[in-house]
Motif scaffolding. Structure first.
Motif, PDB file in Angstrom:
ATOM      1  N   ASP A 372       0.860  -1.151  -0.008  1.00  0.00           N
ATOM      2  CA  ASP A 372       0.095   0.041  -0.059  1.00  0.00           C
ATOM      3  C   ASP A 372       0.997   1.238  -0.040  1.00  0.00           C
ATOM      4  O   ASP A 372       2.202   1.197  -0.174  1.00  0.00           O
ATOM      5  N   ALA A 373       0.053   2.192   0.063  1.00  0.00           N
ATOM      6  CA  ALA A 373       0.810   3.665  -0.238  1.00  0.00           C
ATOM      7  C   ALA A 373       2.158   4.038   1.096  1.00  0.00           C
ATOM      8  O   ALA A 373       2.831   4.739   0.855  1.00  0.00           O
ATOM      9  N   GLU A 374       1.776   3.271   2.148  1.00  0.00           N
ATOM     10  CA  GLU A 374       2.762   3.408   3.413  1.00  0.00           C
ATOM     11  C   GLU A 374       3.763   2.458   3.366  1.00  0.00           C
ATOM     12  O   GLU A 374       4.549   2.294   4.226  1.00  0.00           O
ATOM     13  N   GLY A 375       3.903   1.374   2.299  1.00  0.00           N
ATOM     14  CA  GLY A 375       4.882   0.421   2.215  1.00  0.00           C
ATOM     15  C   GLY A 375       4.511  -0.812   3.023  1.00  0.00           C
ATOM     16  O   GLY A 375       5.314  -1.627   3.207  1.00  0.00           O
ATOM     17  N   ASN A 376       3.036  -1.042   3.454  1.00  0.00           N
ATOM     18  CA  ASN A 376       2.631  -2.103   4.269  1.00  0.00           C
ATOM     19  C   ASN A 376       2.659  -3.424   3.211  1.00  0.00           C
ATOM     20  O   ASN A 376       1.947  -3.141   1.996  1.00  0.00           O
ATOM     21  N   ILE A 377       2.992  -4.491   3.557  1.00  0.00           N
ATOM     22  CA  ILE A 377       2.899  -5.921   2.945  1.00  0.00           C
ATOM     23  C   ILE A 377       1.633  -6.535   3.173  1.00  0.00           C
ATOM     24  O   ILE A 377       1.206  -6.572   4.274  1.00  0.00           O
ATOM     25  N   TYR A 378       0.884  -6.850   2.009  1.00  0.00           N
ATOM     26  CA  TYR A 378      -0.264  -7.659   2.240  1.00  0.00           C
ATOM     27  C   TYR A 378      -0.101  -9.163   1.652  1.00  0.00           C
ATOM     28  O   TYR A 378       0.550  -9.038   0.679  1.00  0.00           O
ATOM     29  N   ILE A 379      -0.731 -10.192   2.215  1.00  0.00           N
ATOM     30  CA  ILE A 379      -0.371 -11.547   1.607  1.00  0.00           C
ATOM     31  C   ILE A 379      -1.646 -12.134   1.418  1.00  0.00           C
ATOM     32  O   ILE A 379      -2.563 -12.097   2.106  1.00  0.00           O
ATOM     33  N   ILE A 380      -1.897 -12.745   0.137  1.00  0.00           N
ATOM     34  CA  ILE A 380      -3.002 -12.958  -0.232  1.00  0.00           C
ATOM     35  C   ILE A 380      -3.133 -14.706  -0.413  1.00  0.00           C
ATOM     36  O   ILE A 380      -2.197 -15.355  -1.167  1.00  0.00           O
ATOM     37  N   GLU A 381      -3.892 -15.320   0.094  1.00  0.00           N
ATOM     38  CA  GLU A 381      -4.084 -16.920   0.201  1.00  0.00           C
ATOM     39  C   GLU A 381      -4.611 -17.250  -1.210  1.00  0.00           C
ATOM     40  O   GLU A 381      -5.580 -16.994  -1.722  1.00  0.00           O
ATOM     41  N   ASP A 382      -3.917 -18.446  -1.608  1.00  0.00           N
ATOM     42  CA  ASP A 382      -4.771 -19.172  -2.791  1.00  0.00           C
ATOM     43  C   ASP A 382      -5.469 -20.450  -1.938  1.00  0.00           C
ATOM     44  O   ASP A 382      -5.008 -21.444  -1.904  1.00  0.00           O
ATOM     45  N   ARG A 383      -6.660 -19.982  -1.582  1.00  0.00           N
ATOM     46  CA  ARG A 383      -7.395 -21.117  -0.929  1.00  0.00           C
ATOM     47  C   ARG A 383      -8.873 -20.893  -1.329  1.00  0.00           C
ATOM     48  O   ARG A 383      -8.937 -20.383  -2.345  1.00  0.00           O
TER      49      ARG A 383
END
Length: 479
Positions: A372-383
């Protein structure tokens, strides 16, 4: 970065569907209470996401049924998302490939208020026998890159393509050019660093991480960028290792080992040729003179640049310490571009911020990544949607590339309720820090969707009229 002056209603409109506001490097997406469990089946596929904040809202901005009703080629399985991040009308369009046996590419015009007409297939399904389109990345010179998640012995796939006219192409009019200088692998993630080096993966149980260094990194077109350059593969320590599904994480110092010559041609004694004369990236990485490090299904890549500290993150879907998926599976790594050191960012031992305990089996099949804009990382599951398909927010308070400090960990940010589907392609708008997009892929209904998520509530009237209102409001751009 350009700035815009908008009235309050124009800002709300921009938050809905037109990424017209400059990225303020602050977002409300990190202000939420972690979900404690995954979502069950959604009553309405047009509103399928359980969100972690009452201030977050969602709306469907495109779906496959509408595309087919308009007579457009659309094989479905909409995959990873990017936008036109540079050039005229930057941020106006979203792009995504079709991950099917007859792949293609579509574009969504965020300035078109008409739901029925805003989505256009610019590369028809099956063009050049394109299959399993997965990768999706905007190139620094203004092209759109995608690639095939399909490669193996005797295969003719594993190809990288560029649409050279992504914003101007009419229906089925995309100029779809294969960039054969890249060795063949099973592609998924693509990422550029600040020097315009291109990183990619081989999505295999035992796949490696690669880097292409163009001889002309500042090229203003893909022909020149891909005319000559050298490809390397990651070798951690002495190399030749594979984390498997019952081994520890692989970390430490690494080197980049060449698998092509400086022009992208055969490197004697190392490069292995495929049947069509192009270079097989997988076989070349395994050469005894290379001994690349193997990861257990590396998938997506994401670039994070904070204060000049460049990190590349990647997921490994099937890695595990005990071959028991019920107590967690998959890892998220990052490596420092400058120091060439590889670190573990998150896995099943990382703290779940909703419970204070290890996330365990809550985290499985990590696939896509987003920032995101603040450099936060998001993890998306393949479930499995409607069972346990989630998006996790990685709370790295001091942005040091680990989640080991007090108060850090993973938090369930959103959950997918569409039966038979998975989340894919989460993408944060580069011009509006409070807007994101995600695809609901291969649902049981066959109706893939692109969902827009807003971090602040948007008035109903603005949802209804969208960017049609924005077009009537004076927007002034200043340099």
């Amino acid at each position: 970065m350009k700035e815009f002056r908008l009235t309050l209603i124009a800002a709300a409109v921009a938050s809905l569907i037109s990424p017209l506001a400059a990225n303020a490097a602050e977002t409300a997406f990190d202000n939420f209470t972690p979900l404690t469990a995954s979502a069950g089946p959604a009553a309405n596929e047009a509103s399928p996401i359980t969100l972690s904040s009452p201030n977050f809202t969602q709306v469907s901005i495109a779906d496959r049924s509408t595309q087919l009703a308009q007579g457009q080629s659309n094989s479905g399985n909409w995959d990873m998302i990017t936008a036109n991040e540079t050039g005229p009308n930057a941020g106006r369009y979203l792009f995504m490939p079709f991950e099917t046996g007859a792949g293609g590419v579509q574009r969504i015009d965020l300035h078109d208020a008409n739901y029925n007409t805003r989505t256009t297939t610019i590369v028809a399904s099956g063009t050049q026998d394109f299959v399993s389109g997965d990768a999706s990345r905007w190139a620094p010179w203004g092209g759109y890159l995608t690639a095939e998640e399909s490669w193996g012995n005797g295969s003719s796939k594993g190809r990288l393509f560029e649409v050279t006219n992504p914003t101007t192409a009419t229906a089925n009019g995309g100029n779809f050019v294969q960039r054969s200088i890249l060795p063949r692998v099973s592609h998924e993630g693509l990422a550029f660093d600040s020097g315009n080096n291109l990183y990619f993966v081989d999505e295999l149980n035992g796949g490696s991480i690669y880097k292409y260094v163009s001889a002309n990194p500042l090229a203003d077109n893909g022909d020149d960028f891909f005319a000559a350059g050298q490809t390397f593969v990651m070798k951690v320590g002495v190399g030749g290792q594979f984390e498997g599904n019952n081994g520890p994480a692989i970390t430490g110092a690494f080197s980049w080992e060449a698998i092509t010559d400086v022009n992208g041609g055969v490197l004697a004694g190392v490069s292995v040729l495929a049947s069509d004369g192009t270079i097989d990236g997988r076989a070349s990485a395994d050469d005894n003179d290379v001994l690349a490090t193997g990861f257990n299904r590396p998938e997506d890549l994401e670039f994070q640049n904070l204060g000049g500290n460049q990190l590349i993150y990647f997921t490994t879907t099937d890695s595990d310490t005990n071959a028991n998926t019920t107590d967690g599976r998959s890892r998220i790594y990052n490596f420092n571009v400058a120091t060439q050191s590889l670190s573990l960012f998150a896995d099943s031992n990382t703290i779940d911020l909703a419970t204070g305990l290890a996330v365990g089996g809550g985290l499985r099949n990590a696939d896509n990544l987003a920032i995101d804009a603040e450099g936060n990382i998001y993890i998306i599951e393949d479930r499995d949607g409607a069972v346990d398909d989630d998006i996790w927010f990685a709370k790295d308070i001091n942005k040091d590339g680990d989640l080991l400090d007090a108060g850090e960990g993973l938090a369930r940010w959103a959950s997918n309720g569409t039966t038979g589907s998975e989340f894919t392609g989460l993408y944060f708008d580069k011009f509006n820090p409070n807007v994101a997009y995600v695809n609901i892929q291969h649902p049981a209904s066959g109706v893939d969707r692109t969902m827009q998520i807003n971090a602040v509530p948007v008035p109903g009237a603005v949802w209804l009229f969208g960017s049609a209102i924005a077009g009537l409001i004076g927007l002034r751009r200043r340099g």
